[in-house]
Design a protein around this motif. Structure first.
Motif, PDB file in Angstrom:
ATOM      1  N   ARG A 177     -39.618   2.685 -70.802  1.00  0.00           N
ATOM      2  CA  ARG A 177     -40.371   2.487 -72.290  1.00  0.00           C
ATOM      3  C   ARG A 177     -41.800   2.028 -71.862  1.00  0.00           C
ATOM      4  O   ARG A 177     -42.843   2.342 -72.506  1.00  0.00           O
ATOM      5  CB  ARG A 177     -39.588   1.500 -73.108  1.00  0.00           C
ATOM      6  N   SER A 178     -41.804   0.947 -71.135  1.00  0.00           N
ATOM      7  CA  SER A 178     -43.077   0.349 -70.675  1.00  0.00           C
ATOM      8  C   SER A 178     -44.149   1.551 -70.036  1.00  0.00           C
ATOM      9  O   SER A 178     -45.234   1.492 -70.360  1.00  0.00           O
ATOM     10  CB  SER A 178     -42.911  -0.904 -69.907  1.00  0.00           C
ATOM     11  N   VAL A 206     -42.691  11.897 -74.194  1.00  0.00           N
ATOM     12  CA  VAL A 206     -41.423  11.978 -74.883  1.00  0.00           C
ATOM     13  C   VAL A 206     -41.028  13.289 -74.476  1.00  0.00           C
ATOM     14  O   VAL A 206     -39.856  13.594 -74.263  1.00  0.00           O
ATOM     15  CB  VAL A 206     -41.569  11.596 -76.121  1.00  0.00           C
ATOM     16  N   TRP A 278     -37.475   8.608 -79.150  1.00  0.00           N
ATOM     17  CA  TRP A 278     -37.905   7.307 -78.141  1.00  0.00           C
ATOM     18  C   TRP A 278     -36.789   7.220 -77.313  1.00  0.00           C
ATOM     19  O   TRP A 278     -35.562   7.150 -77.555  1.00  0.00           O
ATOM     20  CB  TRP A 278     -38.107   6.152 -78.982  1.00  0.00           C
ATOM     21  N   GLN A 280     -33.914   5.573 -74.626  1.00  0.00           N
ATOM     22  CA  GLN A 280     -33.218   4.138 -74.552  1.00  0.00           C
ATOM     23  C   GLN A 280     -33.710   3.445 -73.490  1.00  0.00           C
ATOM     24  O   GLN A 280     -34.263   4.157 -72.789  1.00  0.00           O
ATOM     25  CB  GLN A 280     -31.691   4.560 -74.676  1.00  0.00           C
ATOM     26  N   LYS A 281     -33.447   2.422 -73.584  1.00  0.00           N
ATOM     27  CA  LYS A 281     -33.810   1.238 -72.682  1.00  0.00           C
ATOM     28  C   LYS A 281     -33.611   1.780 -71.051  1.00  0.00           C
ATOM     29  O   LYS A 281     -34.333   1.662 -69.862  1.00  0.00           O
ATOM     30  CB  LYS A 281     -33.609  -0.030 -72.776  1.00  0.00           C
TER      31      LYS A 281
END
Length: 296
Positions: A177-178, A206, A278, A280-281
């Motif tokens: 994500r970052s 994405v 988006w 997932q972590k």
């Protein structure tokens, strides 16, 4: 996991791209100086801008490609396969929404900045008027070179460097994500329309993560640039005098409401797309998923 010690992106460093860019830029400037001194000819500035850009991004991509081979990156897994039965018509609709948002972000952000730093915005508008992209007023050679640059070279090299390399390398350091956010912000800052191109970078990232195919963001990037180039070709080139820059500034400020309207039309759909897709972590980068699929 992205932090697997078998991940070859551990061996690669994004900061080396900066030094490679410096070396390549100095080399190109040196060669350009020698050629101009030998021929005693003054090259067309707009065509030269395109040639220099192409030389830099292709050289950077080839250098990165060599680094990938040395690090043991499987290039087939990096690029991935073309998704079966992919909804390209929906992708085209997404591209159109991104173009609408880019225009709105340009109008809104530049109008706001113009009241704080009008001289800076005027200089940006002059540069935009001298954009070497396709134009009715431009020579045939420059238009052909512009189309090749914007529709072929830029999508392939920029997606390879930003999504294929930077995104996945930073995912090793900070998580997917970052890495997605920071690499997109960097992509935006390297273009004039920072807000519009940052969101563009997020969506391209994405798409790559979702499809595990670098071909999808490359094609969408090419669609985007083709449509934008077509719009620029039809609109023609503006004059580059100080008077025209001031008039453009006035026109920019008078059109702020158009930017707000276009943003209200496009942004909700784009944010909805990002929210639904988006990562997932703990999402792994496309490269590692493709490697695992290849091994099984």
């Amino acid at each position: 996991m992205n932090h697997s010690p078998d991940n070859p992106f551990y061996k690669l460093k994004v900061r080396y791209l900066f030094w490679q860019f410096v070396v390549i830029s100095f080399a190109i400037a040196f060669v350009q100086g020698i050629v101009q001194e030998a021929t005693r000819e003054k090259f067309d500035s707009q065509a030269l801008t395109l040639v220099v850009y192409v030389a830099i991004v292709i050289s950077l991509s080839l250098w990165t490609w060599i680094d990938f081979v040395r690090a043991g990156v499987n290039l087939k897994c990096l690029v991935g396969n073309i998704p079966r039965n992919y909804k390209w018509l929906s992708a085209l609709g997404l591209v159109l929404l991104m173009i609408i948002f880019s225009i709105s972000a340009y109008l809104v952000s530049f109008t706001a900045i113009s009241y704080i730093a009008p001289t800076f915005i005027e200089s940006v508008l002059r540069q935009a008027a001298n954009d070497p992209g396709p134009s009715i007023a431009a020579p045939l050679f420059q238009n052909l070179l512009g189309i090749i640059t914007y529709v072929v070279v830029a999508p392939v090299t920029e997606e390879f460097l930003f999504r294929g390399f930077i995104l996945q390398r930073w995912a090793v350091k900070w998580g997917i994500r970052s890495a997605l956010v920071v690499s997109s912000v960097l992509f935006g800052f390297l273009h004039a329309n920072v807000v519009g191109l940052t969101l563009f970078g997020l969506i391209m990232g994405v798409l790559y993560i979702k499809t595990r195919s670098l071909i999808v963001p490359i094609v969408c990037h090419a669609f985007n640039n083709l449509i934008a180039s077509g719009m620029g070709f039809l609109s023609g080139q503006a004059e580059t005098t100080t008077k025209s820059a001031v008039n453009s500034l006035e026109q920019l400020r008078s059109g702020w409401w158009v930017g707000i309207l276009l943003m209200c039309i496009s942004l909700p759909f784009l944010l909805r797309f990002l929210k639904r897709n988006w990562p997932q972590k703990d999402t792994r980068v496309p490269y590692l998923i493709n490697v695992q699929a290849l091994e099984t």
